[in-house]
Design a protein around this motif. Structure first.
Motif, PDB file in Angstrom:
ATOM      1  N   ILE A 119      21.028 -15.755 -17.552  1.00  0.00           N
ATOM      2  CA  ILE A 119      19.641 -16.201 -17.746  1.00  0.00           C
ATOM      3  C   ILE A 119      19.375 -16.451 -19.223  1.00  0.00           C
ATOM      4  O   ILE A 119      18.799 -17.477 -19.595  1.00  0.00           O
ATOM      5  CB  ILE A 119      18.645 -15.170 -17.160  1.00  0.00           C
ATOM      6  CG1 ILE A 119      18.754 -15.128 -15.636  1.00  0.00           C
ATOM      7  CG2 ILE A 119      17.214 -15.497 -17.597  1.00  0.00           C
ATOM      8  CD1 ILE A 119      18.058 -13.937 -15.000  1.00  0.00           C
ATOM      9  N   ARG A 120      19.797 -15.518 -20.087  1.00  0.00           N
ATOM     10  CA  ARG A 120      19.591 -15.681 -21.528  1.00  0.00           C
ATOM     11  C   ARG A 120      20.291 -16.929 -22.055  1.00  0.00           C
ATOM     12  O   ARG A 120      19.713 -17.706 -22.819  1.00  0.00           O
ATOM     13  CB  ARG A 120      20.077 -14.448 -22.293  1.00  0.00           C
ATOM     14  CG  ARG A 120      19.134 -13.267 -22.238  1.00  0.00           C
ATOM     15  CD  ARG A 120      19.551 -12.180 -23.219  1.00  0.00           C
ATOM     16  NE  ARG A 120      20.942 -11.770 -23.098  1.00  0.00           N
ATOM     17  CZ  ARG A 120      21.396 -10.848 -22.264  1.00  0.00           C
ATOM     18  NH1 ARG A 120      20.556 -10.239 -21.456  1.00  0.00           N
ATOM     19  NH2 ARG A 120      22.679 -10.533 -22.242  1.00  0.00           N
ATOM     20  N   GLU A 121      21.533 -17.127 -21.653  1.00  0.00           N
ATOM     21  CA  GLU A 121      22.287 -18.288 -22.123  1.00  0.00           C
ATOM     22  C   GLU A 121      21.654 -19.591 -21.647  1.00  0.00           C
ATOM     23  O   GLU A 121      21.564 -20.558 -22.404  1.00  0.00           O
ATOM     24  CB  GLU A 121      23.741 -18.190 -21.647  1.00  0.00           C
ATOM     25  CG  GLU A 121      24.522 -17.095 -22.341  1.00  0.00           C
ATOM     26  CD  GLU A 121      25.878 -16.823 -21.710  1.00  0.00           C
ATOM     27  OE1 GLU A 121      26.222 -17.475 -20.683  1.00  0.00           O
ATOM     28  OE2 GLU A 121      26.594 -15.946 -22.232  1.00  0.00           O
TER      29      GLU A 121
ATOM     30  N   GLU B  16      26.368  -6.297 -12.067  1.00  0.00           N
ATOM     31  CA  GLU B  16      25.963  -7.638 -11.617  1.00  0.00           C
ATOM     32  C   GLU B  16      24.639  -8.040 -12.248  1.00  0.00           C
ATOM     33  O   GLU B  16      24.470  -9.181 -12.691  1.00  0.00           O
ATOM     34  CB  GLU B  16      25.856  -7.671 -10.089  1.00  0.00           C
ATOM     35  CG  GLU B  16      25.501  -9.035  -9.547  1.00  0.00           C
ATOM     36  CD  GLU B  16      25.370  -9.073  -8.033  1.00  0.00           C
ATOM     37  OE1 GLU B  16      24.881 -10.103  -7.520  1.00  0.00           O
ATOM     38  OE2 GLU B  16      25.747  -8.092  -7.351  1.00  0.00           O
ATOM     39  N   ALA B  17      23.688  -7.104 -12.313  1.00  0.00           N
ATOM     40  CA  ALA B  17      22.390  -7.385 -12.929  1.00  0.00           C
ATOM     41  C   ALA B  17      22.564  -7.727 -14.411  1.00  0.00           C
ATOM     42  O   ALA B  17      21.906  -8.644 -14.925  1.00  0.00           O
ATOM     43  CB  ALA B  17      21.450  -6.198 -12.763  1.00  0.00           C
ATOM     44  N   ASP B  18      23.443  -7.013 -15.098  1.00  0.00           N
ATOM     45  CA  ASP B  18      23.713  -7.310 -16.509  1.00  0.00           C
ATOM     46  C   ASP B  18      24.298  -8.708 -16.676  1.00  0.00           C
ATOM     47  O   ASP B  18      23.917  -9.457 -17.581  1.00  0.00           O
ATOM     48  CB  ASP B  18      24.669  -6.278 -17.114  1.00  0.00           C
ATOM     49  CG  ASP B  18      24.029  -4.912 -17.291  1.00  0.00           C
ATOM     50  OD1 ASP B  18      22.783  -4.832 -17.220  1.00  0.00           O
ATOM     51  OD2 ASP B  18      24.775  -3.937 -17.486  1.00  0.00           O
ATOM     52  N   GLN B  19      25.232  -9.086 -15.802  1.00  0.00           N
ATOM     53  CA  GLN B  19      25.836 -10.416 -15.855  1.00  0.00           C
ATOM     54  C   GLN B  19      24.781 -11.494 -15.583  1.00  0.00           C
ATOM     55  O   GLN B  19      24.727 -12.512 -16.268  1.00  0.00           O
ATOM     56  CB  GLN B  19      26.982 -10.526 -14.840  1.00  0.00           C
ATOM     57  CG  GLN B  19      27.610 -11.907 -14.777  1.00  0.00           C
ATOM     58  CD  GLN B  19      28.202 -12.363 -16.100  1.00  0.00           C
ATOM     59  OE1 GLN B  19      28.714 -11.565 -16.876  1.00  0.00           O
ATOM     60  NE2 GLN B  19      28.120 -13.661 -16.364  1.00  0.00           N
ATOM     61  N   LEU B  20      23.921 -11.275 -14.604  1.00  0.00           N
ATOM     62  CA  LEU B  20      22.852 -12.232 -14.299  1.00  0.00           C
ATOM     63  C   LEU B  20      21.895 -12.367 -15.482  1.00  0.00           C
ATOM     64  O   LEU B  20      21.479 -13.484 -15.827  1.00  0.00           O
ATOM     65  CB  LEU B  20      22.096 -11.810 -13.041  1.00  0.00           C
ATOM     66  CG  LEU B  20      22.855 -11.958 -11.717  1.00  0.00           C
ATOM     67  CD1 LEU B  20      22.119 -11.226 -10.601  1.00  0.00           C
ATOM     68  CD2 LEU B  20      23.064 -13.420 -11.376  1.00  0.00           C
TER      69      LEU B  20
ATOM     70  N   ALA C 234      16.325 -19.405  -9.787  1.00  0.00           N
ATOM     71  CA  ALA C 234      17.152 -18.727  -8.788  1.00  0.00           C
ATOM     72  C   ALA C 234      17.843 -17.506  -9.388  1.00  0.00           C
ATOM     73  O   ALA C 234      17.924 -16.449  -8.742  1.00  0.00           O
ATOM     74  CB  ALA C 234      18.184 -19.698  -8.220  1.00  0.00           C
ATOM     75  N   LEU C 235      18.331 -17.628 -10.627  1.00  0.00           N
ATOM     76  CA  LEU C 235      18.966 -16.483 -11.294  1.00  0.00           C
ATOM     77  C   LEU C 235      17.970 -15.345 -11.480  1.00  0.00           C
ATOM     78  O   LEU C 235      18.308 -14.164 -11.292  1.00  0.00           O
ATOM     79  CB  LEU C 235      19.547 -16.898 -12.650  1.00  0.00           C
ATOM     80  CG  LEU C 235      20.839 -17.708 -12.617  1.00  0.00           C
ATOM     81  CD1 LEU C 235      21.166 -18.235 -14.007  1.00  0.00           C
ATOM     82  CD2 LEU C 235      21.992 -16.872 -12.074  1.00  0.00           C
ATOM     83  N   ARG C 236      16.745 -15.672 -11.863  1.00  0.00           N
ATOM     84  CA  ARG C 236      15.711 -14.639 -12.048  1.00  0.00           C
ATOM     85  C   ARG C 236      15.407 -13.932 -10.730  1.00  0.00           C
ATOM     86  O   ARG C 236      15.235 -12.699 -10.703  1.00  0.00           O
ATOM     87  CB  ARG C 236      14.440 -15.247 -12.628  1.00  0.00           C
ATOM     88  CG  ARG C 236      14.550 -15.578 -14.095  1.00  0.00           C
ATOM     89  CD  ARG C 236      13.284 -16.213 -14.615  1.00  0.00           C
ATOM     90  NE  ARG C 236      13.369 -16.449 -16.057  1.00  0.00           N
ATOM     91  CZ  ARG C 236      12.523 -17.196 -16.730  1.00  0.00           C
ATOM     92  NH1 ARG C 236      11.505 -17.799 -16.123  1.00  0.00           N
ATOM     93  NH2 ARG C 236      12.671 -17.349 -18.031  1.00  0.00           N
ATOM     94  N   LEU C 237      15.335 -14.700  -9.646  1.00  0.00           N
ATOM     95  CA  LEU C 237      15.089 -14.090  -8.336  1.00  0.00           C
ATOM     96  C   LEU C 237      16.243 -13.167  -7.946  1.00  0.00           C
ATOM     97  O   LEU C 237      16.015 -12.037  -7.493  1.00  0.00           O
ATOM     98  CB  LEU C 237      14.889 -15.172  -7.275  1.00  0.00           C
ATOM     99  CG  LEU C 237      13.606 -15.984  -7.380  1.00  0.00           C
ATOM    100  CD1 LEU C 237      13.644 -17.171  -6.423  1.00  0.00           C
ATOM    101  CD2 LEU C 237      12.391 -15.108  -7.097  1.00  0.00           C
ATOM    102  N   ARG C 238      17.465 -13.656  -8.120  1.00  0.00           N
ATOM    103  CA  ARG C 238      18.640 -12.835  -7.812  1.00  0.00           C
ATOM    104  C   ARG C 238      18.664 -11.565  -8.651  1.00  0.00           C
ATOM    105  O   ARG C 238      18.938 -10.470  -8.141  1.00  0.00           O
ATOM    106  CB  ARG C 238      19.922 -13.622  -8.087  1.00  0.00           C
ATOM    107  CG  ARG C 238      20.626 -14.071  -6.850  1.00  0.00           C
ATOM    108  CD  ARG C 238      21.872 -14.850  -7.130  1.00  0.00           C
ATOM    109  NE  ARG C 238      22.979 -13.997  -7.537  1.00  0.00           N
ATOM    110  CZ  ARG C 238      24.080 -14.473  -8.103  1.00  0.00           C
ATOM    111  NH1 ARG C 238      24.217 -15.749  -8.360  1.00  0.00           N
ATOM    112  NH2 ARG C 238      25.049 -13.649  -8.444  1.00  0.00           N
TER     113      ARG C 238
ATOM    114  N   ASP D 128      17.409 -29.489 -12.818  1.00  0.00           N
ATOM    115  CA  ASP D 128      18.458 -28.666 -12.212  1.00  0.00           C
ATOM    116  C   ASP D 128      18.583 -27.325 -12.931  1.00  0.00           C
ATOM    117  O   ASP D 128      18.713 -26.274 -12.291  1.00  0.00           O
ATOM    118  CB  ASP D 128      19.812 -29.390 -12.263  1.00  0.00           C
ATOM    119  CG  ASP D 128      19.829 -30.675 -11.456  1.00  0.00           C
ATOM    120  OD1 ASP D 128      19.047 -30.795 -10.490  1.00  0.00           O
ATOM    121  OD2 ASP D 128      20.630 -31.573 -11.807  1.00  0.00           O
ATOM    122  N   ALA D 129      18.537 -27.360 -14.261  1.00  0.00           N
ATOM    123  CA  ALA D 129      18.664 -26.128 -15.051  1.00  0.00           C
ATOM    124  C   ALA D 129      17.476 -25.198 -14.806  1.00  0.00           C
ATOM    125  O   ALA D 129      17.650 -23.981 -14.717  1.00  0.00           O
ATOM    126  CB  ALA D 129      18.773 -26.466 -16.537  1.00  0.00           C
TER     127      ALA D 129
END
Length: 155
Positions: A137-139, A129-133, A84-88, A77-78
């Motif tokens: 991703i890092r976390e 938004e990109a910074d938050q994504l 998905a986060l990378r694609l977004r 799942d992770a």
């Protein structure tokens, strides 16, 4: 063996397989009267062996990822969430770049009579938004890596 070690072995096996493939292809034919640099049949046998090892590792890694708990779900799942986060992130970054005119040559107008391009999207909001994504991703990557070193590989 820990999951992280198996992931390293998988990457190594994939590299070895690609190298063997290139060597097989390079020695599959040779000119009459010449001797090939390497025995293509032996290289092909080695490639088959590496494929079998790789398949076994992939099965064990997938089995482990499906069973390993990470947060409220599984490692699988992770990994899906991270993908998905990378694609977004890629879409949002590309949209911000396009709206800001980064994909345009020459920048702005040369003459007052030329048409001016205006952003159709809020660039600052997209950057935020990109910074938050990227932070998410890092976390998530940190959590995945930690779990990789904590979880034992299943048989």
């Amino acid at each position: 063996m820990k999951l992280a070690e198996a992931l390293v072995l998988r990457a190594d096996a994939a590299r070895r397989l690609e190298q063997l493939r290139a060597r097989v292809v390079g020695n599959a034919r040779y000119q009459e009267g010449e001797t090939p640099a390497e025995d293509a049949g032996s290289l092909l046998a080695q490639a088959r062996q590496v494929c079998a090892e790789l398949e076994s590792l992939i099965r064990r890694i997938n089995r482990t990822n499906s069973a390993a708990r990470l947060g409220e779900g599984t490692m699988t799942d992770a990994l899906a969430r991270r993908d998905a986060l990378r694609l977004r992130h890629g879409v949002v970054t590309a949209a911000a770049d396009a709206a800001a005119g980064r994909d345009q040559r020459g920048g702005g107008r040369q003459l007052r009579s030329e048409l001016m391009f205006l952003p159709a999207l809020p660039v600052a909001e997209l950057r935020a938004e990109a910074d938050q994504l990227a932070r998410e991703i890092r976390e998530l990557d940190v959590s995945i890596q930690r779990t990789n070193w904590e979880v034992d590989l299943l048989d």
